[in-house]
Motif scaffolding. Structure first.
Motif, PDB file in Angstrom:
ATOM      1  N   GLU A  44      42.213  28.326  43.132  1.00 25.61           N
ATOM      2  CA  GLU A  44      41.682  29.516  43.794  1.00 25.61           C
ATOM      3  C   GLU A  44      40.246  29.261  44.223  1.00 25.61           C
ATOM      4  O   GLU A  44      39.642  28.272  43.808  1.00 25.61           O
ATOM      5  N   HIS A 215      44.221  25.835  49.145  1.00 20.14           N
ATOM      6  CA  HIS A 215      44.755  26.836  48.231  1.00 20.14           C
ATOM      7  C   HIS A 215      46.208  27.112  48.571  1.00 20.14           C
ATOM      8  O   HIS A 215      46.878  27.864  47.888  1.00 20.14           O
ATOM      9  N   LEU A 217      49.869  26.220  48.630  1.00 20.67           N
ATOM     10  CA  LEU A 217      50.796  25.322  47.955  1.00 20.67           C
ATOM     11  C   LEU A 217      51.834  24.745  48.916  1.00 20.67           C
ATOM     12  O   LEU A 217      52.320  23.638  48.715  1.00 20.67           O
ATOM     13  N   LEU A 256      50.555  30.422  39.270  1.00 15.89           N
ATOM     14  CA  LEU A 256      50.173  30.213  40.668  1.00 15.89           C
ATOM     15  C   LEU A 256      51.420  30.057  41.544  1.00 15.89           C
ATOM     16  O   LEU A 256      51.511  30.608  42.637  1.00 15.89           O
ATOM     17  N   ALA A 259      53.209  33.452  41.871  1.00 16.61           N
ATOM     18  CA  ALA A 259      52.505  34.548  42.535  1.00 16.61           C
ATOM     19  C   ALA A 259      52.544  34.452  44.049  1.00 16.61           C
ATOM     20  O   ALA A 259      52.336  35.431  44.740  1.00 16.61           O
ATOM     21  N   ARG A 260      52.819  33.258  44.592  1.00 14.32           N
ATOM     22  CA  ARG A 260      52.680  33.140  46.051  1.00 14.32           C
ATOM     23  C   ARG A 260      53.865  33.797  46.753  1.00 14.32           C
ATOM     24  O   ARG A 260      54.998  33.715  46.280  1.00 14.32           O
ATOM     25  N   ILE A 275      55.218  38.676  41.776  1.00 17.68           N
ATOM     26  CA  ILE A 275      54.735  38.501  40.407  1.00 17.68           C
ATOM     27  C   ILE A 275      53.242  38.225  40.484  1.00 17.68           C
ATOM     28  O   ILE A 275      52.787  37.408  41.283  1.00 17.68           O
ATOM     29  N   GLU A 276      52.474  38.918  39.665  1.00 18.79           N
ATOM     30  CA  GLU A 276      51.025  38.690  39.679  1.00 18.79           C
ATOM     31  C   GLU A 276      50.668  37.626  38.659  1.00 18.79           C
ATOM     32  O   GLU A 276      51.319  37.495  37.633  1.00 18.79           O
ATOM     33  N   LEU A 277      49.627  36.885  38.986  1.00 21.22           N
ATOM     34  CA  LEU A 277      49.208  35.762  38.147  1.00 21.22           C
ATOM     35  C   LEU A 277      48.983  36.190  36.702  1.00 21.22           C
ATOM     36  O   LEU A 277      49.354  35.498  35.763  1.00 21.22           O
ATOM     37  N   GLU A 278      48.384  37.375  36.532  1.00 17.98           N
ATOM     38  CA  GLU A 278      48.050  37.843  35.177  1.00 17.98           C
ATOM     39  C   GLU A 278      49.295  38.080  34.329  1.00 17.98           C
ATOM     40  O   GLU A 278      49.230  38.075  33.108  1.00 17.98           O
TER      41      GLU A 278
ATOM     42  N   ASP B 188      42.603  34.964  48.126  1.00 16.37           N
ATOM     43  CA  ASP B 188      43.294  33.911  47.385  1.00 16.37           C
ATOM     44  C   ASP B 188      44.742  34.288  47.116  1.00 16.37           C
ATOM     45  O   ASP B 188      45.057  35.457  47.011  1.00 16.37           O
ATOM     46  N   VAL B 189      45.588  33.271  46.932  1.00 18.00           N
ATOM     47  CA  VAL B 189      47.008  33.534  46.688  1.00 18.00           C
ATOM     48  C   VAL B 189      47.221  34.513  45.541  1.00 18.00           C
ATOM     49  O   VAL B 189      48.010  35.447  45.645  1.00 18.00           O
ATOM     50  N   ALA B 193      48.903  38.603  45.879  1.00 25.78           N
ATOM     51  CA  ALA B 193      50.026  39.246  45.212  1.00 25.78           C
ATOM     52  C   ALA B 193      49.625  40.631  44.703  1.00 25.78           C
ATOM     53  O   ALA B 193      50.373  41.593  44.861  1.00 25.78           O
TER      54      ALA B 193
END
Lengths: 305, 326
Positions: A44, A215, A217, A256, A259-260, A275-278, B188-189, B193
């Motif tokens: 990021e 950034h 992928l 990562l 989330a994309r 889906i969120e990274l957290e 950012d990716v 989201a």
């Protein structure tokens, strides 16, 4: 893979970048780039991937500095090299393509002149000879009617054309290493595909090693043989591209990847929630105590040289 | 009685006069938008995709009233939003609002977030005093920020937080339509989201309609109900998101989808998109998509044709007159 690997073009060991001893931005990053290889760095913004690229080029701006570790490029120790010797390498043996070509090009000089400068400075050619070479360079990056375009100023070209000019300039002296920092982020998808293909073709033909910083992928998967994932100034995972996408090991990488937004991943009849990274990686898994590098051979807390 | 769609764009054209090349040279006109018909139903998200210069942003600006149409109409619940009889700017502001790509550029750096949001309520006479501050606090919570953030200035926020503020700003007047112009492409990716999910949640809870403009096809696929593909000022393909992405038919749509760098394609996993080169037999489309159609030429000849349920494609001009195209 062969048993005996060739000597790497670039070897980065435990690289630390920061402002004096107060603030650390990159905490010990290590990787090698082999000749002809395309190595990807993903992460990021703020993960330290761009400053890593700039430190190799010797372009870090004060107050940022390399505070520890080693950078070896073709037998040169880049931390001890004299600035004038580093300048000689830059543009000749190592070159960089930036995200925004409009700010990287000189708006007051025709592009042909800017490319020709490379030959005058690094190859000692005279201007007329260099300008002829510049036209050839433009032709090699598939710019239509290169003679005419060589006389154009940067503002007269489209974004894709400008980025092609940047690639022509970077590859003019056939460098051993090309650092491409988000080379296509500012471009349209269809133009992006053309520029990426161009970089891949030219670098394969010349055996140029590439450090691709992105950034995206999707771009990384298309271009790179090996990928390093950076998070908060650490290299958290390094694998062959295929393995990384099929079997990501570090929780951050998994987050990562999940989330994309991916083309073709939305299920018909459902909302396309992402889906969120957290949700995938807890904050504890991203701090100081996690292994700095996860490799197929297992996690490593200490970075070995 | 048929219910008029929430928003309807009818035969919209926007032309810009370009400077003459020589003092007495030809008048040059740029057809930024050239006969676009689109509609947005209540609670729907219409995605508009295309490359820069295809007219997608101009279309959005026209909807917002920030650009006058050269011809054509924009209707809101059957009532004109442009031209004679159109509502004033203040009324319009409560119908449609816009979220910009770069929220930092669209927020006043010298005003706190709170005062930026409050000023709209005061200007429209909606609420004052503590009621207004309560509304601002509610809105900040709704977009995932905290009420204390109202005291801060735009530079104190991260990119993702700023976009949340941009969304809060757009929602203060409780509009029915949000025009989202590249809402996540500067992020950012991982932040993308979050913002995409936030937009989808808000759409559901507030029953909003979106017009989402993006060059990022994967984002459009996730958010949109229907998708319009624009190419040089015209809609070349229009339909349900699944039809567009699973059976892209116009060569430009195929080209666009085929250009997305995609990890799954490289790794040999199928993503269910047909080969962009193989065009189904029995139909002929514009042969060379890199050639810009002659501006204004044979407009009547080309039209959107329904090829499936809720799936329209613009046929090439060459079908009616094979030699018309150079």
């Amino acid at each position: 893979m062969n048993d005996i690997l060739p000597d790497p073009v670039l070897s980065v060991r435990d690289l630390q970048i920061g402002i004096g001893n107060k603030l650390k931005i990159v905490h010990g990053v290590s990787f090698d780039i082999l000749p002809g290889e395309t190595y990807g760095l993903v992460g990021e913004s703020g993960s330290g991937k761009s400053v890593t690229g700039l430190s190799i080029m010797g372009l870090l701006k004060r107050p940022l500095n390399v505070t520890g570790g080693a950078l070896h490029f073709l037998g040169h120790d880049l931390r001890r090299i004299r600035p004038r010797d580093h300048r000689r390498l830059r543009g000749d043996r190592m070159a960089m393509v930036f995200q925004e070509p409009m700010t990287a090009l000189n708006p007051l000089a025709p592009i042909g002149r800017q490319i020709a400068e490379m030959f005058v400075i690094h190859r000692g050619m005279d201007w007329s000879e260099a300008k002829a070479k510049a036209v050839e360079a433009l032709e090699s990056v598939r710019v239509p009617s290169p003679e005419e375009r060589a006389r154009a100023y940067p503002h007269q070209l489209s974004g894709g054309m400008r980025q092609r000019v940047m690639v022509a300039m970077a590859l003019a002296c056939r460098p051993d290493l090309l650092i491409a920092d988000e080379p296509t982020t500012a471009l349209d998808v269809t133009v992006q595909a053309g520029v990426l293909e161009l970089i891949a073709d030219l670098c394969t033909a010349e055996g140029t090693a590439v450090l691709l910083i992105s950034h995206d992928l999707g771009v990384i998967a298309n271009m790179c043989q090996r990928v390093g994932v950076m998070d908060r100034g650490r290299l958290v995972e390094e694998q062959d591209t295929k393995a990384l996408f099929e079997n990501p090991m570090h929780p951050y990488t998994r987050g990562l990847l999940a989330a994309r937004p991916r083309l073709g991943s939305r299920v018909p009849g459902e909302r396309g929630r992402l889906i969120e990274l957290e949700q995938m990686v807890a904050d504890e898994d991203r701090g100081h105590d996690v292994p700095t590098l996860v490799t197929p051979r297992g996690p490593r807390k200490e970075v070995t040289a | 009685m048929t219910v008029a769609p929430l928003l309807e764009i009818r035969d919209l054209s926007v032309h810009f006069n370009l400077p003459r090349l020589t003092p007495f040279g030809m008048r040059r006109i740029l057809h930024a938008v050239d006969g676009v018909d689109l509609s947005v139903k209540e609670g729907e998200c219409l995605g508009i995709v295309g490359e820069s210069g295809c007219g997608k942003s101009t279309t959005a600006l026209t909807v917002m009233g920030l650009q006058e149409p050269s011809s054509g109409q924009i209707l809101y619940r059957g009532q004109p939003l442009s031209g004679p009889g159109a509502p004033g700017r203040k009324e319009r502001a409560r119908i449609a609002q816009m979220v910009f790509q770069d929220p930092y550029a669209s927020l006043n750096p010298r005003q706190t977030i709170g005062s930026t949001l409050l000023s709209q309520l005061a200007l429209h006479g909606i609420a004052r005093g503590s009621e207004a501050s309560d509304r601002v606090a509610d809105m900040l919570v709704r977009v995932g920020l905290s009420p204390d953030h109202a005291k801060r200035y735009p530079h104190e926020f991260s990119g993702g937080q700023r976009q949340r503020i941009g969304i809060a700003r757009a929602l203060m007047l409780d509009p029915e339509i949000l025009v989202l112009d590249e809402p996540v492409s500067a992020l950012d990716v991982s932040i993308q989201a979050q913002i995409i999910n936030l937009l989808m949640d808000l759409q559901e809870t507030l029953n909003l309609s979106y017009i989402m403009i993006s060059h990022d096809l994967s984002v459009v696929e996730h958010v949109s109900d229907r998708v319009a593909v624009m190419y040089f000022g015209r809609v070349v393909e229009l339909g349900h998101w699944h039809a567009i992405f699973s059976r892209p038919t116009h060569p430009y749509t195929r080209h666009l989808i085929g250009s997305v760098p995609n990890a799954e394609a490289v790794l040999g996993r199928s993503r269910g998109v047909p080969d962009p080169v193989a065009i189904p037999e029995g139909r002929r489309f514009a042969p060379d998509i890199s050639v810009r159609p002659e501006a204004g030429a044979s407009r009547e000849a080309s039209s959107l044709v329904e090829i499936g349920p809720d799936h329209f494609v613009r046929l090439a001009d060459s079908i009616s007159s094979p030699k018309a195209k150079r």
